[in-house]
Design a protein around this motif. Structure first.
Motif, PDB file in Angstrom:
ATOM      1  N   PRO A 267      38.636  73.555  -7.510  1.00 41.06           N
ATOM      2  CA  PRO A 267      39.834  73.339  -8.340  1.00 41.06           C
ATOM      3  C   PRO A 267      41.145  73.612  -7.587  1.00 41.06           C
ATOM      4  CG  PRO A 267      38.355  74.981  -9.328  1.00 41.06           C
ATOM      5  CD  PRO A 267      37.722  74.539  -8.074  1.00 41.06           C
ATOM      6  N   HIS A 268      41.093  74.561  -6.623  1.00 37.45           N
ATOM      7  CA  HIS A 268      42.331  74.869  -5.900  1.00 37.45           C
ATOM      8  C   HIS A 268      42.823  73.692  -5.077  1.00 37.45           C
ATOM      9  CE1 HIS A 268      39.195  75.540  -2.932  1.00 37.45           C
ATOM     10  NE2 HIS A 268      40.118  75.311  -2.026  1.00 37.45           N
ATOM     11  N   LEU A 269      41.915  72.766  -4.741  1.00 39.24           N
ATOM     12  CA  LEU A 269      42.324  71.611  -3.942  1.00 39.24           C
ATOM     13  C   LEU A 269      43.323  70.744  -4.691  1.00 39.24           C
ATOM     14  CD1 LEU A 269      39.225  70.116  -2.079  1.00 39.24           C
ATOM     15  CD2 LEU A 269      41.208  71.290  -1.115  1.00 39.24           C
ATOM     16  N   GLU A 270      43.100  70.633  -6.005  1.00 41.82           N
ATOM     17  CA  GLU A 270      43.999  69.796  -6.797  1.00 41.82           C
ATOM     18  C   GLU A 270      45.412  70.376  -6.779  1.00 41.82           C
ATOM     19  OE1 GLU A 270      42.951  67.442 -10.602  1.00 41.82           O
ATOM     20  OE2 GLU A 270      43.864  69.323 -11.290  1.00 41.82           O
ATOM     21  N   ASP A 271      45.512  71.677  -7.018  1.00 47.69           N
ATOM     22  CA  ASP A 271      46.832  72.320  -6.991  1.00 47.69           C
ATOM     23  C   ASP A 271      47.486  72.175  -5.620  1.00 47.69           C
ATOM     24  OD1 ASP A 271      46.508  73.144  -9.594  1.00 47.69           O
ATOM     25  OD2 ASP A 271      45.546  75.036  -9.010  1.00 47.69           O
ATOM     26  N   ALA A 272      46.686  72.432  -4.596  1.00 53.58           N
ATOM     27  CA  ALA A 272      47.230  72.369  -3.236  1.00 53.58           C
ATOM     28  C   ALA A 272      47.731  70.962  -2.933  1.00 53.58           C
ATOM     29  CB  ALA A 272      46.163  72.781  -2.228  1.00 53.58           C
ATOM     30  N   MET A 273      46.972  69.972  -3.371  1.00 52.36           N
ATOM     31  CA  MET A 273      47.345  68.585  -3.092  1.00 52.36           C
ATOM     32  C   MET A 273      48.629  68.214  -3.829  1.00 52.36           C
ATOM     33  SD  MET A 273      44.755  65.340  -3.305  1.00 52.36           S
ATOM     34  CE  MET A 273      43.591  65.826  -2.054  1.00 52.36           C
ATOM     35  N   LEU A 274      48.700  68.598  -5.119  1.00 55.28           N
ATOM     36  CA  LEU A 274      49.901  68.295  -5.910  1.00 55.28           C
ATOM     37  C   LEU A 274      51.135  68.969  -5.311  1.00 55.28           C
ATOM     38  CD1 LEU A 274      48.730  68.518  -9.626  1.00 55.28           C
ATOM     39  CD2 LEU A 274      49.642  66.515  -8.442  1.00 55.28           C
ATOM     40  N   LEU A 279      56.176  68.615  -2.153  1.00 56.08           N
ATOM     41  CA  LEU A 279      56.962  69.031  -0.995  1.00 56.08           C
ATOM     42  C   LEU A 279      57.356  67.814  -0.160  1.00 56.08           C
ATOM     43  CD1 LEU A 279      57.556  71.996  -0.038  1.00 56.08           C
ATOM     44  CD2 LEU A 279      55.905  71.541   1.775  1.00 56.08           C
ATOM     45  N   LEU A 280      56.364  66.924   0.061  1.00 56.95           N
ATOM     46  CA  LEU A 280      56.644  65.712   0.835  1.00 56.95           C
ATOM     47  C   LEU A 280      57.709  64.887   0.140  1.00 56.95           C
ATOM     48  CD1 LEU A 280      53.074  64.541   1.946  1.00 56.95           C
ATOM     49  CD2 LEU A 280      54.823  65.604   3.359  1.00 56.95           C
ATOM     50  N   GLY A 281      57.612  64.805  -1.215  1.00 55.71           N
ATOM     51  CA  GLY A 281      58.582  64.056  -1.995  1.00 55.71           C
ATOM     52  C   GLY A 281      59.985  64.611  -1.805  1.00 55.71           C
TER      53      GLY A 281
ATOM     54  N   PRO B 236      46.858  69.616  13.751  1.00 57.18           N
ATOM     55  CA  PRO B 236      46.104  70.871  13.707  1.00 57.18           C
ATOM     56  C   PRO B 236      46.436  71.729  12.494  1.00 57.18           C
ATOM     57  CG  PRO B 236      46.951  70.493  15.908  1.00 57.18           C
ATOM     58  CD  PRO B 236      47.568  69.457  15.029  1.00 57.18           C
ATOM     59  N   PHE B 237      47.612  71.535  11.906  1.00 59.63           N
ATOM     60  CA  PHE B 237      48.001  72.406  10.805  1.00 59.63           C
ATOM     61  C   PHE B 237      47.981  71.702   9.454  1.00 59.63           C
ATOM     62  CE2 PHE B 237      49.690  74.062  14.719  1.00 59.63           C
ATOM     63  CZ  PHE B 237      49.139  75.332  14.675  1.00 59.63           C
ATOM     64  N   ALA B 238      47.485  70.473   9.431  1.00 61.13           N
ATOM     65  CA  ALA B 238      47.453  69.721   8.168  1.00 61.13           C
ATOM     66  C   ALA B 238      46.383  70.294   7.236  1.00 61.13           C
ATOM     67  CB  ALA B 238      47.168  68.252   8.454  1.00 61.13           C
ATOM     68  N   ASP B 239      46.690  70.334   5.935  1.00 60.84           N
ATOM     69  CA  ASP B 239      45.715  70.792   4.939  1.00 60.84           C
ATOM     70  C   ASP B 239      44.773  69.671   4.516  1.00 60.84           C
ATOM     71  OD1 ASP B 239      46.397  73.427   4.804  1.00 60.84           O
ATOM     72  OD2 ASP B 239      47.870  73.161   3.202  1.00 60.84           O
ATOM     73  N   PHE B 240      45.251  68.444   4.637  1.00 60.15           N
ATOM     74  CA  PHE B 240      44.440  67.292   4.228  1.00 60.15           C
ATOM     75  C   PHE B 240      44.455  66.268   5.344  1.00 60.15           C
ATOM     76  CE2 PHE B 240      46.415  69.216   0.498  1.00 60.15           C
ATOM     77  CZ  PHE B 240      45.279  69.531  -0.248  1.00 60.15           C
ATOM     78  N   THR B 292      41.682  70.174  17.635  1.00 57.52           N
ATOM     79  CA  THR B 292      40.816  70.883  16.708  1.00 57.52           C
ATOM     80  C   THR B 292      41.595  71.064  15.416  1.00 57.52           C
ATOM     81  OG1 THR B 292      39.829  72.064  18.542  1.00 57.52           O
ATOM     82  CG2 THR B 292      39.453  72.975  16.349  1.00 57.52           C
ATOM     83  N   VAL B 293      40.979  70.762  14.300  1.00 57.99           N
ATOM     84  CA  VAL B 293      41.683  70.843  13.016  1.00 57.99           C
ATOM     85  C   VAL B 293      40.918  71.753  12.070  1.00 57.99           C
ATOM     86  CG1 VAL B 293      42.694  68.552  13.290  1.00 57.99           C
ATOM     87  CG2 VAL B 293      40.507  68.786  12.098  1.00 57.99           C
ATOM     88  N   ARG B 294      41.600  72.274  11.061  1.00 56.65           N
ATOM     89  CA  ARG B 294      40.989  73.171  10.076  1.00 56.65           C
ATOM     90  C   ARG B 294      41.550  72.894   8.696  1.00 56.65           C
ATOM     91  NH1 ARG B 294      38.305  77.728  12.253  1.00 56.65           N
ATOM     92  NH2 ARG B 294      37.827  78.664  10.255  1.00 56.65           N
ATOM     93  N   PRO B 295      41.489  71.668   8.222  1.00 57.50           N
ATOM     94  CA  PRO B 295      42.117  71.358   6.939  1.00 57.50           C
ATOM     95  C   PRO B 295      41.289  71.872   5.765  1.00 57.50           C
ATOM     96  CG  PRO B 295      40.950  69.438   7.740  1.00 57.50           C
ATOM     97  CD  PRO B 295      40.788  70.504   8.799  1.00 57.50           C
ATOM     98  N   LYS B 296      41.883  71.809   4.571  1.00 57.43           N
ATOM     99  CA  LYS B 296      41.139  72.133   3.357  1.00 57.43           C
ATOM    100  C   LYS B 296      40.174  71.002   3.031  1.00 57.43           C
ATOM    101  CE  LYS B 296      44.463  75.112   0.965  1.00 57.43           C
ATOM    102  NZ  LYS B 296      45.719  75.197   1.736  1.00 57.43           N
ATOM    103  N   LEU B 297      40.576  69.779   3.352  1.00 62.25           N
ATOM    104  CA  LEU B 297      39.735  68.606   3.069  1.00 62.25           C
ATOM    105  C   LEU B 297      39.814  67.619   4.233  1.00 62.25           C
ATOM    106  CD1 LEU B 297      38.069  66.805   1.064  1.00 62.25           C
ATOM    107  CD2 LEU B 297      40.264  65.949   0.206  1.00 62.25           C
ATOM    108  N   TYR B 298      38.651  67.172   4.695  1.00 58.98           N
ATOM    109  CA  TYR B 298      38.586  66.175   5.776  1.00 58.98           C
ATOM    110  C   TYR B 298      37.737  65.024   5.292  1.00 58.98           C
ATOM    111  CZ  TYR B 298      38.247  64.498  10.672  1.00 58.98           C
ATOM    112  OH  TYR B 298      38.335  63.789  11.849  1.00 58.98           O
ATOM    113  N   ILE B 299      38.334  63.853   5.192  1.00 55.39           N
ATOM    114  CA  ILE B 299      37.573  62.668   4.791  1.00 55.39           C
ATOM    115  C   ILE B 299      37.385  61.806   6.034  1.00 55.39           C
ATOM    116  CG2 ILE B 299      37.527  60.621   3.312  1.00 55.39           C
ATOM    117  CD1 ILE B 299      39.267  62.090   1.299  1.00 55.39           C
ATOM    118  N   ALA B 300      36.129  61.581   6.414  1.00 60.50           N
ATOM    119  CA  ALA B 300      35.824  60.822   7.627  1.00 60.50           C
ATOM    120  C   ALA B 300      35.273  59.455   7.240  1.00 60.50           C
ATOM    121  CB  ALA B 300      34.813  61.584   8.475  1.00 60.50           C
ATOM    122  N   ALA B 301      35.992  58.410   7.572  1.00 60.02           N
ATOM    123  CA  ALA B 301      35.564  57.050   7.216  1.00 60.02           C
ATOM    124  C   ALA B 301      35.148  56.283   8.460  1.00 60.02           C
ATOM    125  CB  ALA B 301      36.699  56.322   6.504  1.00 60.02           C
ATOM    126  N   GLY B 302      33.905  55.805   8.479  1.00 60.64           N
ATOM    127  CA  GLY B 302      33.445  55.022   9.625  1.00 60.64           C
ATOM    128  C   GLY B 302      33.297  55.846  10.879  1.00 60.64           C
TER     129      GLY B 302
END
Ligand code: FAD
Ligand code: AMP
Lengths: 287, 372
Positions: A267-274, A279-281, B236-240, B292-302
């Motif tokens: 669930p924390h991923l949703e908050d973090a993403m939003l 911030l980007l906006g 390297p510092f990206a969360d996604f 080297t990365v350490r994100p909260k979410l990594y989506i690998a396509a292909g």
């Protein structure tokens, strides 16, 4: 002007395979190449030769078959090649390697004074980037690592100005000859050997130097002279938990199921993403 | 990464060598605090996190080592080292150390080691850390393991076990330093987890006066040209991160990666073939010869999940793979498997995320209204 280029023959790691059952390296039949980063170092030396007529000596420590790698460098335009080879040198780590190379370079320097030593940034098999600094320290020469560009080189005034890749920027350094320069990849377009070059290289002599030619202490070379040893080799293994397969009839169904599952599990991923999107906006980045 | 690797599979084999008497008193774990132009490289804090673990296993102190120019700013960094877990900070300030240069830093760090005698010395595997580590190790004639991805202590003899990829990343090896001290290692940024900062935890500061002389330093810094931050991806510092590989087959499909990334506010990553094909900039390559990365979410396509790619991204909290081949190696270490073609799944994910994020935003707005 005399430039020495340190090169290493390495297995073409793109072709190394690991035995699926025994988990050992299958080295048989793996072709060898000149360490790709060293070719950039040689190219830089060749460009200096093109401009100033400098003399280039290529040098490697390795087994007898490393002669092939030296010939490749001769075919590209190096003037002289030295193979530093002796069975007592095998099993060397970087400390022992830089010891032998520095001893060979001193011998070379005593015969024809060397102004500059080039090495690659790192090797693809050892991959340590330590041998260059090791040589510089042992010779007591100036060390310039991660050099992306030589801005000025004045053999008469004995000075050199380079761009050095640092963290977060480029350092412009002015130093003095003699110096050891480790070259970054991609700083120059590489040349190919032409036919006359290849013929010349095939006829040229590759000198062989052993422990006596360079006067080394046996306690400092090879396995004996290496403080580090490999204690274990192992392969990557699957994690204990298998990936969860997301089911769905259509791509949209799979995507919907995944997004729901992802945010339900984390669930924390949703908050973090939003928050991140907000911030980007605010920074005016197109979401 | 060490947790996913079967270190127990092969026993550790060490040739017998006796540690000379003079090294027996070497104690403590040191982390070199790297900074350039007022910024500490985050790898230094990551190493303090790992160093804390090693020091606790050994029952010794963890120290930061800080060299730099005069002034309060450098001194403040010592406090930061404390906040990141160091009990102790060795501080050597001198005008000659204002900018990083190999010669005076090598002299300084070597002198500190000789004086205070640590058993372990860790540095970041950065351009500065590798330049310095190689020089200091050679000066001290001690062993150095470069570019490690795992560090541990061998309880049988209290020695440092350093793991790193070998043979172009197809295998891992554990390297030990037999009979010299300190045991030195460099570690890549983003491999070790960032420790939680505990402000107010002050370290003991040991000031060490170095006798350096600018006229004896041959190399001079003429200029420092900072990288233009804005146009450099901060992978390297990206969360996604959404990353694409060879399986995307054409640039139009790689554009789908970029679109999903912008929908969820992610950075774009790439495998080496995708970089070679020119679909993505070399700065975006993830893996052994990339970042080297350490994100909260990594989506690998292909992306098949070759070990050279894996070593760069398996520190991610959550990994999702998109691949039509259910037996692709990526699914050996991913959390979620989306079996299918990226050309279809990427646009579908864009829609699904957009819907879900819109709903979440609406919920938040509603909740905010209700509290008014
Ligand atoms: C010294 C050395 C260093 C290296 N460093 C790196 C590095 O830093 N980073 C790196 O990434 N690699 C590196 N490599 C290369 C590495 O070994 C692999 O070759 C590379 O990671 C494979 O990239 P890939 O997964 O994109 O391609 P592939 O391995 O070819 O995989 C493509 C995948 O796409 C899947 N696919 C096919 N069609 C589709 C579709 N329609 N939709 C979705 N998926 C599809 C396939 O099933 C396959 O699994 C290095 C190699 C060496 C020797
Ligand atoms: N055996 C060797 N012979 C000659 N040069 C070497 C040897 N090993 C390393 N080098 C040089 O040192 C550089 C760094 O190597 P490494 O420290 O192994 O990453 C290489 O790019 C080469 O230029």
């Amino acid at each position: 002007m005399h430039i020495a280029v340190c090169i290493k023959q390495v297995p073409d790691s793109a072709q190394i395979r690991v035995h699926p059952v025994t988990n050992t390296i299958m080295r048989q039949g793996v072709p060898t190449i000149v360490n790709p980063y060293d070719l950039f170092a040689l190219e830089e030396a060749l460009r200096i030769k093109d401009r100033t007529g400098a003399r280039i000596t290529v040098l490697t420590m390795g087994p007898a078959q490393a002669e092939e790698a030296l010939r490749k460098c001769l075919s590209l335009g190096a003037d002289e090649a030295i193979l530093v080879t002796d069975k007592v040198f095998s099993g060397a780590d970087t400390l022992a390697t830089s010891y032998v190379l520095a001893a060979a370079l001193k011998t070379l320097d005593a015969r024809t004074p060397v102004d500059l030593i080039f090495t690659g940034k790192q090797t693809i098999d050892g991959d340590t980037a330590q041998v260059g600094p090791g040589i510089a320290i042992r010779l007591g020469w100036q060390l310039l690592t991660y050099v992306s560009k030589i801005r000025e080189l004045e053999p008469a005034a004995r000075h050199i100005v380079v761009d050095r890749r640092a963290e977060g920027g480029v350092q412009v350094l002015k130093s003095a000859l003699p110096a050891v320069v480790t070259m970054l990849e991609g700083s120059n377009e590489l040349r190919f050997a032409d036919m006359p070059g290849m013929f010349r290289a095939a006829r040229q002599e590759v000198q062989r130097w052993n422990r006596d030619s360079i006067g080394v202490e046996l306690a400092q070379v090879g396995l004996k002279g290496s403080p580090t040893v490999v204690a274990q080799v192992f392969g990557p293994r699957p994690k204990a938990v298998k990936a969860l397969r997301i089911e769905g009839e259509t791509p949209d169904a799979i995507a919907e199921a995944f997004v729901d599952k992802l945010f339900a599990d984390h669930p924390h991923l949703e908050d973090a993403m939003l928050e991140h999107l907000e911030l980007l906006g605010q920074q005016g980045v197109e979401p | 990464m060490s947790d996913s690797l079967d270190t127990a599979a092969k026993p550790i084999k060490k040739p017998k060598r006796v540690l000379p008497e003079r090294f027996k008193s070497y104690k403590g774990v040191w982390v070199f605090i790297e900074h350039e132009h007022g910024h500490v490289h985050p790898v230094s804090w990551e190493l303090l996190g790992k160093g804390r673990e090693l020091a606790d296993k050994l029952g010794v102190e963890l120290a930061g080592v800080l060299l730099g120019g005069m002034g309060e700013a450098v001194r403040k960094l010592a406090e930061e080292a404390g906040a990141h877990g160091a009990e102790l900070c060795y501080l050597a300030q001198h005008p000659v150390l204002e900018d990083y240069r190999n010669q005076p830093y090598t002299t300084g760090l070597t002198e500190l080691v000789d004086t205070y005698q640590p058993e372990i010395l860790l540095l970041g595997a950065t351009t500065q850390g590798r330049d310095l580590a190689g020089s200091v190790a050679t000066t001290l004639l001690t062993g150095l393991t470069a570019d490690c991805t795992g560090l541990d202590i061998d309880p049988s003899d209290r020695s440092l076990l350093s793991s790193r990829p070998t043979f172009g990343g197809s295998l891992m090896c554990t390297i030990v330093n037999l009979a010299t001290r300190p045991q030195m290692a460099t570690v890549r940024p983003r491999v070790m987890a960032m420790p939680v900062r505990q402000p107010g935890r002050l370290p003991r500061v040991v000031e060490h006066g170095l006798k350096l002389d600018e006229s004896a330093v041959v190399t001079k810094v003429l200029d420092f040209i900072p990288d233009a931050r804005a146009d450099k991806p901060q992978l390297p510092f990206a969360d996604f991160i959404v990353a694409g590989g060879r399986g995307l087959a054409k640039p139009e499909n790689f554009a789908l990666v970029t679109r999903l990334a912008s929908t969820i506010g992610a950075e774009v990553g790439a495998s080496r073939p995708a970089v070679h094909a020119g679909w993505a900039d070399v700065e975006r390559q993830v893996g052994q010869s990339g970042k080297t990365v350490r994100p909260k979410l990594y989506i690998a396509a292909g992306i098949s999940g070759a070990v050279q790619h894996r070593v760069g991204m398996e520190g991610a909290d959550v990994i999702a793979g998109i691949n039509p081949d259910p037996r692709a190696p990526i699914f050996d270490f991913a959390n979620y498997a989306l079996i299918g073609s990226a050309a279809e799944l990427l646009p579908a994910l864009e829609r699904a995320f957009a819907r879900r994020l819109a709903e979440a935003r609406a919920r938040r707005a509603q909740a905010a209204e209700e509290t008014v």
